[in-house]
Each structure stands twice: as structure tokens, then as C-alpha cells.
Motif scaffolding. Structure first.
Motif, PDB file in Angstrom:
ATOM      1  N   ILE A 150       0.845  -1.199   0.000  1.00 18.89           N
ATOM      2  CA  ILE A 150       0.000   0.000   0.000  1.00 18.89           C
ATOM      3  C   ILE A 150       0.879   1.248   0.000  1.00 18.89           C
ATOM      4  O   ILE A 150       0.650   2.188  -0.769  1.00 18.89           O
ATOM      5  CB  ILE A 150      -0.949   0.001   1.215  1.00 18.89           C
ATOM      6  N   GLU A 151       1.881   1.258   0.868  1.00 20.09           N
ATOM      7  CA  GLU A 151       2.756   2.430   0.973  1.00 20.09           C
ATOM      8  C   GLU A 151       3.588   2.638  -0.289  1.00 20.09           C
ATOM      9  O   GLU A 151       3.980   3.766  -0.599  1.00 20.09           O
ATOM     10  CB  GLU A 151       3.647   2.294   2.210  1.00 20.09           C
ATOM     11  N   GLU A 152       3.836   1.554  -1.033  1.00 15.59           N
ATOM     12  CA  GLU A 152       4.605   1.659  -2.276  1.00 15.59           C
ATOM     13  C   GLU A 152       3.703   1.893  -3.489  1.00 15.59           C
ATOM     14  O   GLU A 152       4.187   1.973  -4.615  1.00 15.59           O
ATOM     15  CB  GLU A 152       5.427   0.382  -2.486  1.00 15.59           C
ATOM     16  N   ILE A 168       0.625   6.556   5.940  1.00 19.74           N
ATOM     17  CA  ILE A 168      -0.150   7.352   4.988  1.00 19.74           C
ATOM     18  C   ILE A 168      -1.628   7.237   5.317  1.00 19.74           C
ATOM     19  O   ILE A 168      -2.072   6.259   5.906  1.00 19.74           O
ATOM     20  CB  ILE A 168       0.118   6.908   3.529  1.00 19.74           C
ATOM     21  N   ASP A 169      -2.396   8.257   4.938  1.00 21.45           N
ATOM     22  CA  ASP A 169      -3.839   8.224   5.157  1.00 21.45           C
ATOM     23  C   ASP A 169      -4.482   7.257   4.174  1.00 21.45           C
ATOM     24  O   ASP A 169      -4.128   7.221   2.992  1.00 21.45           O
ATOM     25  CB  ASP A 169      -4.443   9.624   4.962  1.00 21.45           C
ATOM     26  N   ILE A 285     -12.148  -2.795   1.781  1.00 19.53           N
ATOM     27  CA  ILE A 285     -11.413  -2.383   0.592  1.00 19.53           C
ATOM     28  C   ILE A 285     -10.591  -1.177   1.011  1.00 19.53           C
ATOM     29  O   ILE A 285     -11.120  -0.224   1.593  1.00 19.53           O
ATOM     30  CB  ILE A 285     -12.366  -1.980  -0.538  1.00 19.53           C
ATOM     31  N   VAL A 286      -9.298  -1.200   0.719  1.00 14.01           N
ATOM     32  CA  VAL A 286      -8.382  -0.166   1.203  1.00 14.01           C
ATOM     33  C   VAL A 286      -7.565   0.376   0.028  1.00 14.01           C
ATOM     34  O   VAL A 286      -7.186  -0.378  -0.873  1.00 14.01           O
ATOM     35  CB  VAL A 286      -7.430  -0.746   2.274  1.00 14.01           C
ATOM     36  N   TYR A 287      -7.331   1.682   0.045  1.00 10.55           N
ATOM     37  CA  TYR A 287      -6.387   2.292  -0.894  1.00 10.55           C
ATOM     38  C   TYR A 287      -5.978   3.652  -0.329  1.00 10.55           C
ATOM     39  O   TYR A 287      -6.683   4.226   0.510  1.00 10.55           O
ATOM     40  CB  TYR A 287      -6.973   2.426  -2.308  1.00 10.55           C
ATOM     41  N   PRO A 288      -4.836   4.185  -0.748  1.00 10.24           N
ATOM     42  CA  PRO A 288      -4.364   5.462  -0.194  1.00 10.24           C
ATOM     43  C   PRO A 288      -5.305   6.618  -0.544  1.00 10.24           C
ATOM     44  O   PRO A 288      -5.801   6.701  -1.675  1.00 10.24           O
ATOM     45  CB  PRO A 288      -3.001   5.660  -0.872  1.00 10.24           C
ATOM     46  N   LYS A 291      -5.430   8.763  -3.986  1.00 11.25           N
ATOM     47  CA  LYS A 291      -5.064   7.947  -5.148  1.00 11.25           C
ATOM     48  C   LYS A 291      -6.149   8.073  -6.219  1.00 11.25           C
ATOM     49  O   LYS A 291      -7.340   7.974  -5.916  1.00 11.25           O
ATOM     50  CB  LYS A 291      -4.913   6.476  -4.750  1.00 11.25           C
ATOM     51  N   VAL A 292      -5.727   8.312  -7.439  1.00 15.47           N
ATOM     52  CA  VAL A 292      -6.672   8.380  -8.556  1.00 15.47           C
ATOM     53  C   VAL A 292      -6.883   6.957  -9.072  1.00 15.47           C
ATOM     54  O   VAL A 292      -5.994   6.369  -9.690  1.00 15.47           O
ATOM     55  CB  VAL A 292      -6.131   9.280  -9.688  1.00 15.47           C
ATOM     56  N   LEU A 293      -8.049   6.406  -8.786  1.00 16.49           N
ATOM     57  CA  LEU A 293      -8.335   5.032  -9.195  1.00 16.49           C
ATOM     58  C   LEU A 293      -8.579   4.963 -10.697  1.00 16.49           C
ATOM     59  O   LEU A 293      -9.214   5.840 -11.281  1.00 16.49           O
ATOM     60  CB  LEU A 293      -9.554   4.496  -8.452  1.00 16.49           C
ATOM     61  N   SER A 294      -8.094   3.903 -11.307  1.00 20.82           N
ATOM     62  CA  SER A 294      -8.351   3.690 -12.723  1.00 20.82           C
ATOM     63  C   SER A 294      -9.839   3.416 -12.936  1.00 20.82           C
ATOM     64  O   SER A 294     -10.582   3.111 -11.998  1.00 20.82           O
ATOM     65  CB  SER A 294      -7.531   2.500 -13.232  1.00 20.82           C
ATOM     66  N   VAL A 295     -10.259   3.528 -14.182  1.00 21.15           N
ATOM     67  CA  VAL A 295     -11.651   3.224 -14.523  1.00 21.15           C
ATOM     68  C   VAL A 295     -12.004   1.813 -14.062  1.00 21.15           C
ATOM     69  O   VAL A 295     -13.054   1.578 -13.453  1.00 21.15           O
ATOM     70  CB  VAL A 295     -11.884   3.357 -16.041  1.00 21.15           C
TER      71      VAL A 295
END
Length: 315
Positions: A150-152, A168-169, A285-288, A291-295
């Protein structure tokens, strides 16, 4: 960002080619020039030359090589994050254009905690029925490795249970229950008991997950809340190893109910009826944040929020 980092970023944007960015990301991810060359269908000298050229553009060493292992320097870590952001942005443009053309193509990168391997492939299978031409990457790992990914910024989305503190948040979106329960061998004296007091369970030996595990944390928290301690006989990393240890009659264990769903009825493991269990937990479900998620990642996120719980009802 410091002036030094801003200067580094400008150099990368002005002078590094897209091919160099792709090659460096592959070397950093695989920690090997040889494996990167195989992945990209290049010769190893060509890969080495591309990375060397990028180091010269930046003006800083991006890696150290000790034996056959590659270790990124601090500058290398910064450049890697930038490379992945650039690759994500380009992939998002490609998927958006494909979406406009009515094409359903793209690449979805998903990292999940080990316990999620019991349902994540099933959910992906149903999702792929809607998008048969997409490429998939599914990484299954323990919690420490998942947090490092996640951090990378190594994947698009991540699935895990309890989410630990991070540097990171994070966006954390619960999408399905993940009950935790106590299991024993079918021949255990408590196998047919009902409403077993937690104090009685505390007399038994336990096979525990590794320190840092979300399941271990919630179990220890429950016992501590009741002034009890856990008699740990064995510490193992992973649900399969733990279930085999319980089959071997080495003790009791706390696992996600979904780790048992595919065992079927009549197997060697049974769920114990213990006060305070099942422990309430959720799949997330986790993400930074930011972060701009892809379509494609947004579509899969929506898919999990709507249907994710359906693929937990197996067995």
C-alpha cells in the motif's frame, strides 16, 4: 516536497523515457535485473543500461546491489513512487479511451490478505465474466507485506480485515462481515459443548497467528478485556498452517469463518460455541487517500460494494 525532491521530479519528467520508467519499476518490484529482463522480453544488459541511464538523469544512485539482491536507495524509493504514479495515469487514460470506444480492456491489480484468498478469486471470476478481456494481477500476502505494498502504491486496490496504523492516510471501505470463531479438532472434549465460558477456553492451549496479525490482535483484546490470558503453544503464519496444527490436535485456534467455509461438513475441524464469539470483524477495501483510481479499479470497487458479500457464502 523539498526543493531537492521537486528538482528530482522535474529531471525525471524532462529526461526519463517511458521505457526507462517501465524498466526501473520492473527492476524495483522484482528486485532483480534478470527477472525484469524476462518480464519485459529484454536482455539483461539492456535493462541495466536503461536503469543506469535513469540514474545519470537523476544525478543520484537509485539502488545498491548486494550479491544478487537489489536494494533501493532513498532516492530510488522516491523515483519508484513517481514512476508508478506516471504508469497509473497512463493506464487510466488508456482505459478511459477504451471505455469511450465501448471496449472493456485494461489491467486490474489487486492485493489481498491471506485469508481473503478463499473468496477473492471467486469474486474476480464473476467480475471477469463482465470484462473478459482485462488483465489481472492478484497478490496474496501477509499483513506486513500488504501494508508495504500500500505504501509503495504497488496495486490498485487492497482487501484486508483489520486495518493497522499506517504512515499514509487510507480510504477504508467495509463491504462484508468477516466473523472470527474458535475451532478445534472434531474429537476435542469441547466439540459438542454449548455456550462455553471464555474462562474455560482460556484453560486450553492455542495456536496463534504471528504478531501484528489482525486476528491475533482482536483475540488478545477480547481475552484481556475479561482479565484472561492466552496459553500460546505455537505461533504460525497463515491459516492453512494453523488449520493443519488444529487437525494435529496441537490446540485450539481463532480463524476467519471464511477459512472454514470450503472445508465442508464432516471434516476434522469444528466450530466451538464460545461466549463472546464469533468476534465481529469486517472485510475492507483499502487504498491510499488521494489515489486516482483507474476506470477498472472504480468498477471493481463498485462491484465489491454491491456483490462482495455474495462470494463469502460458499461451502
Amino acid at each position: 516536497m523539498t526543493q531537492e525532491l521537486a528538482t528530482l521530479s522535474r529531471k525525471l519528467l524532462r529526461h526519463a523515457s517511458l521505457r526507462q520508467i517501465e524498466v526501473f519499476e520492473s527492476v524495483a518490484r522484482l528486485e532483480s535485473f534478470t527477472r525484469a529482463a524476462a518480464e519485459l522480453n529484454l536482455t539483461q544488459p539492456s535493462v541495466s543500461a536503461q536503469v543506469k541511464s535513469m540514474s545519470e538523469v537523476i544525478g543520484l544512485d537509485l539502488y545498491e546491489q548486494i550479491g544478487r539482491r537489489i536494494y533501493l536507495t532513498e532516492a530510488g524509493q522516491i523515483v519508484l513512487r513517481g514512476c508508478r504514479e506516471a504508469m497509473d495515469a497512463l493506464a487510466n487514460i488508456e482505459m478511459s479511451l477504451n471505455d469511450l470506444k465501448g471496449l472493456r480492456k485494461g489491467r486490474l491489480r489487486l492485493s489481498v490478505i491471506t485469508t481473503a484468498k478463499y473468496f477473492a478469486p471467486v469474486a474476480l471470476g464473476y467480475f471477469v465474466e463482465q470484462y473478459p478481456d482485462i488483465e489481472l494481477e492478484l497478490i496474496i500476502s501477509n499483513r506486513d507485506t500488504l501494508m508495504r505494498r500500500i505504501e509503495e502504491n504497488a496495486s490498485d486496490l487492497y482487501i484486508m480485515g483489520q486495518v493497522p496504523q499506517s504512515r499514509i492516510d487510507l480510504e477504508v471501505i467495509p463491504f462484508a462481515p468477516n466473523p472470527l470463531l474458535v475451532i478445534a479438532h472434531r474429537s476435542h472434549p469441547l466439540a459438542n459443548a454449548r455456550n462455553i465460558p471464555l474462562s474455560r477456553i482460556a484453560e486450553e492451549s492455542f495456536i496463534m497467528r504471528e504478531p501484528g496479525s489482525g486476528i491475533r490482535h482482536k483475540t488478545e483484546e477480547l481475552f484481556a478485556r475479561h482479565g484472561l490470558s492466552i496459553k500460546t503453544r505455537l505461533v504460525l503464519d497463515g491459516n492453512e498452517a494453523i488449520k493443519h496444527a488444529v487437525v494435529g490436535k496441537l490446540g485450539l485456534a481463532v480463524v476467519s469463518e471464511h477459512a472454514l467455509n470450503i472445508e465442508g461438513v464432516g471434516g476434522p475441524l469444528v466450530k466451538l460455541d464460545v461466549q463472546g464469539f464469533p468476534l465481529e470483524s469486517y472485510w475492507n477495501i483499502v487504498y491510499p487517500k488521494g489515489k486516482v483510481l483507474s476506470v477498472l479499479a472504480r468498477k471493481f470497487l463498485s462491484f465489491l460494494k454491491t456483490h462482495g458479500g455474495d462470494y463469502l457464502k460458499i461451502g
